[in-house]
Design a protein around this motif. Structure first.
Motif, PDB file in Angstrom:
ATOM      1  N   GLY A  67       0.807  -1.206   0.000  1.00  0.00           N
ATOM      2  CA  GLY A  67       0.000   0.000   0.000  1.00  0.00           C
ATOM      3  C   GLY A  67       0.841   1.257   0.000  1.00  0.00           C
ATOM      4  O   GLY A  67       2.071   1.224   0.020  1.00  0.00           O
ATOM      5  N   LEU A  68       0.145   2.395  -0.006  1.00  0.00           N
ATOM      6  CA  LEU A  68       0.776   3.712  -0.076  1.00  0.00           C
ATOM      7  C   LEU A  68       0.162   4.606   0.986  1.00  0.00           C
ATOM      8  O   LEU A  68      -1.059   4.658   1.140  1.00  0.00           O
ATOM      9  CB  LEU A  68       0.562   4.323  -1.460  1.00  0.00           C
ATOM     10  CG  LEU A  68       1.008   5.775  -1.665  1.00  0.00           C
ATOM     11  CD1 LEU A  68       2.519   5.894  -1.562  1.00  0.00           C
ATOM     12  CD2 LEU A  68       0.512   6.296  -3.009  1.00  0.00           C
ATOM     13  N   VAL A  69       1.013   5.325   1.716  1.00  0.00           N
ATOM     14  CA  VAL A  69       0.565   6.290   2.720  1.00  0.00           C
ATOM     15  C   VAL A  69       1.109   7.658   2.324  1.00  0.00           C
ATOM     16  O   VAL A  69       2.325   7.856   2.267  1.00  0.00           O
ATOM     17  CB  VAL A  69       1.054   5.916   4.134  1.00  0.00           C
ATOM     18  CG1 VAL A  69       0.574   6.955   5.155  1.00  0.00           C
ATOM     19  CG2 VAL A  69       0.569   4.522   4.524  1.00  0.00           C
ATOM     20  N   PRO A 128       7.337  -3.677   5.626  1.00  0.00           N
ATOM     21  CA  PRO A 128       8.412  -3.147   4.776  1.00  0.00           C
ATOM     22  C   PRO A 128       8.003  -2.852   3.334  1.00  0.00           C
ATOM     23  O   PRO A 128       8.714  -2.126   2.643  1.00  0.00           O
ATOM     24  CB  PRO A 128       9.482  -4.254   4.827  1.00  0.00           C
ATOM     25  CG  PRO A 128       8.745  -5.485   5.223  1.00  0.00           C
ATOM     26  CD  PRO A 128       7.640  -5.035   6.116  1.00  0.00           C
ATOM     27  N   ALA A 129       6.874  -3.388   2.884  1.00  0.00           N
ATOM     28  CA  ALA A 129       6.457  -3.145   1.495  1.00  0.00           C
ATOM     29  C   ALA A 129       5.655  -1.856   1.330  1.00  0.00           C
ATOM     30  O   ALA A 129       5.410  -1.413   0.207  1.00  0.00           O
ATOM     31  CB  ALA A 129       5.636  -4.327   0.978  1.00  0.00           C
ATOM     32  N   THR A 130       5.247  -1.258   2.422  1.00  0.00           N
ATOM     33  CA  THR A 130       4.453  -0.027   2.351  1.00  0.00           C
ATOM     34  C   THR A 130       5.313   1.135   1.869  1.00  0.00           C
ATOM     35  O   THR A 130       6.440   1.327   2.319  1.00  0.00           O
ATOM     36  CB  THR A 130       3.848   0.318   3.718  1.00  0.00           C
ATOM     37  OG1 THR A 130       2.984  -0.750   4.120  1.00  0.00           O
ATOM     38  CG2 THR A 130       3.039   1.615   3.650  1.00  0.00           C
ATOM     39  N   ARG A 131       4.759   1.925   0.951  1.00  0.00           N
ATOM     40  CA  ARG A 131       5.464   3.097   0.417  1.00  0.00           C
ATOM     41  C   ARG A 131       4.916   4.361   1.066  1.00  0.00           C
ATOM     42  O   ARG A 131       3.764   4.410   1.471  1.00  0.00           O
ATOM     43  CB  ARG A 131       5.291   3.172  -1.104  1.00  0.00           C
ATOM     44  CG  ARG A 131       5.947   2.016  -1.847  1.00  0.00           C
ATOM     45  CD  ARG A 131       5.641   2.045  -3.339  1.00  0.00           C
ATOM     46  NE  ARG A 131       4.219   1.846  -3.607  1.00  0.00           N
ATOM     47  CZ  ARG A 131       3.441   2.689  -4.262  1.00  0.00           C
ATOM     48  NH1 ARG A 131       3.937   3.843  -4.726  1.00  0.00           N
ATOM     49  NH2 ARG A 131       2.170   2.419  -4.472  1.00  0.00           N
ATOM     50  N   PHE A 132       5.772   5.378   1.137  1.00  0.00           N
ATOM     51  CA  PHE A 132       5.394   6.647   1.761  1.00  0.00           C
ATOM     52  C   PHE A 132       5.679   7.814   0.814  1.00  0.00           C
ATOM     53  O   PHE A 132       6.650   7.792   0.066  1.00  0.00           O
ATOM     54  CB  PHE A 132       6.179   6.888   3.055  1.00  0.00           C
ATOM     55  CG  PHE A 132       5.918   5.883   4.140  1.00  0.00           C
ATOM     56  CD1 PHE A 132       4.824   6.010   4.978  1.00  0.00           C
ATOM     57  CD2 PHE A 132       6.774   4.811   4.318  1.00  0.00           C
ATOM     58  CE1 PHE A 132       4.584   5.088   5.983  1.00  0.00           C
ATOM     59  CE2 PHE A 132       6.553   3.878   5.317  1.00  0.00           C
ATOM     60  CZ  PHE A 132       5.453   4.017   6.156  1.00  0.00           C
TER      61      PHE A 132
END
Length: 301
Positions: free
Chosen positions: A92-94, A119-123
């Motif tokens: 996902g993306l935050v 660790p796969a989450t993007r910011f």
């Protein structure tokens, strides 16, 4: 039927303020965007934009449709994300927006904690003045906003708010270090380091000095709180800001946060915000819960 493509074009024109700017952002011909806007106006039976010499401004009806359209598009992205997440390892993306004081300590620290678990989450992290942060959340350009303000709008959901007065930040060896509370006269006797215009600290300080018939000229004015803090840590300059803004910054942790005896400077509110009535994607919702926990811990420290 109001189609997704028309809403997308409509929202982009509302955001950019012109057909030409929307065309450049979307890589779609101006004529195609104009046709979709015209169709929306025909379907709704009302004018959605005022056509002005310098651009296009939403009418009252256009404002109502824009609020609906932004949520509709975000909900569509949420559903597509949920579907794709079942077939991929994406975390996902935050998208975060904040005022400058949170760029250097609070938010990076929380992002690191979250990254260790997901660790796969993007910011994406953007900083701006309080009005920009609110606008980005209102329009869906940011999922979560964090900043200081003295007012809020009806399109914002306040998840957490906390009164956090403007403090005087000074080094332990400063001549005023032994005083528990400072006055405006104390501030006037020493050089000041303060953010540029357009932020709540500057606004409230100017109001306070004006109310007492005083003026001030800062020695250092900058758009970056880290610059103000570092300068104050090595000189007798007093930085104006918040104890939370220096939280977690090793070089600035030594700064003392002194209360200022001035009612106007007690009015500033820390606000954690999302778009009102929006259903948040799982990654955003989880990050928001963690951020709330970390803010409560920092505020109680």
């Amino acid at each position: 039927m109001i189609h997704g493509i028309a809403l997308r074009y409509f929202v982009e024109v509302a955001r950019t303020g012109s057909l030409a700017a929307a065309s450049e952002e979307l890589h779609v011909a101006v004529s195609a965007i104009s046709r979709q806007i015209t169709k929306l106006e025909q379907e709704t039976g009302t004018v959605l934009f005022e056509r002005l010499p310098r651009g296009m401004v939403l009418t009252e009806a256009g404002q109502l449709l824009a609020e609906h359209a932004r949520r509709t598009l975000l909900d569509a992205q949420l559903v597509l994300g949920e579907i794709s997440s079942r077939h991929a390892s994406s975390g996902g993306l935050v998208r975060l927006a904040c005022t400058d004081g949170f760029v250097h300590g609070v938010l990076p620290d929380v992002m690191l904690i979250y990254h260790q678990q997901y660790p796969a989450t993007r910011f994406i992290l953007e900083s701006g003045n309080p009005e920009q942060v609110c606008h980005w959340v209102e329009t869906g350009e940011a999922d979560i906003g964090l900043g200081f303000t003295i007012a809020s709008t009806h399109e914002i959901e306040i998840v957490l708010h906390h009164t956090l007065p403007v403090c005087a930040l000074l080094r332990p060896g400063h001549p005023l270090a032994s005083q528990e509370v400072l006055s405006l006269d104390d501030l006037a006797r020493y050089p000041l380091a303060i953010l540029e215009r357009g932020n709540t600290v500057r606004q409230l300080l100017e109001w306070s000095f004006t109310a007492q018939g005083k003026v001030f000229t800062p020695l250092l004015s900058s758009g970056h709180t880290s610059t103000l803090h570092r300068f104050a840590a090595h000189t007798d300059t007093i930085a104006l800001g918040s104890r939370l803004a220096i939280h977690g910054q090793p070089e600035c942790n030594q700064l003392l946060a002194k209360r200022i005896d001035e009612p106007l400077l007690q009015q500033r509110q820390l606000q954690l915000m999302t778009m009102k009535a929006r259903r948040l994607p799982p990654a955003v919702s989880q990050f928001l819960q963690l951020l709330q926990q970390q803010l409560h811990s920092a505020l109680d420290a």
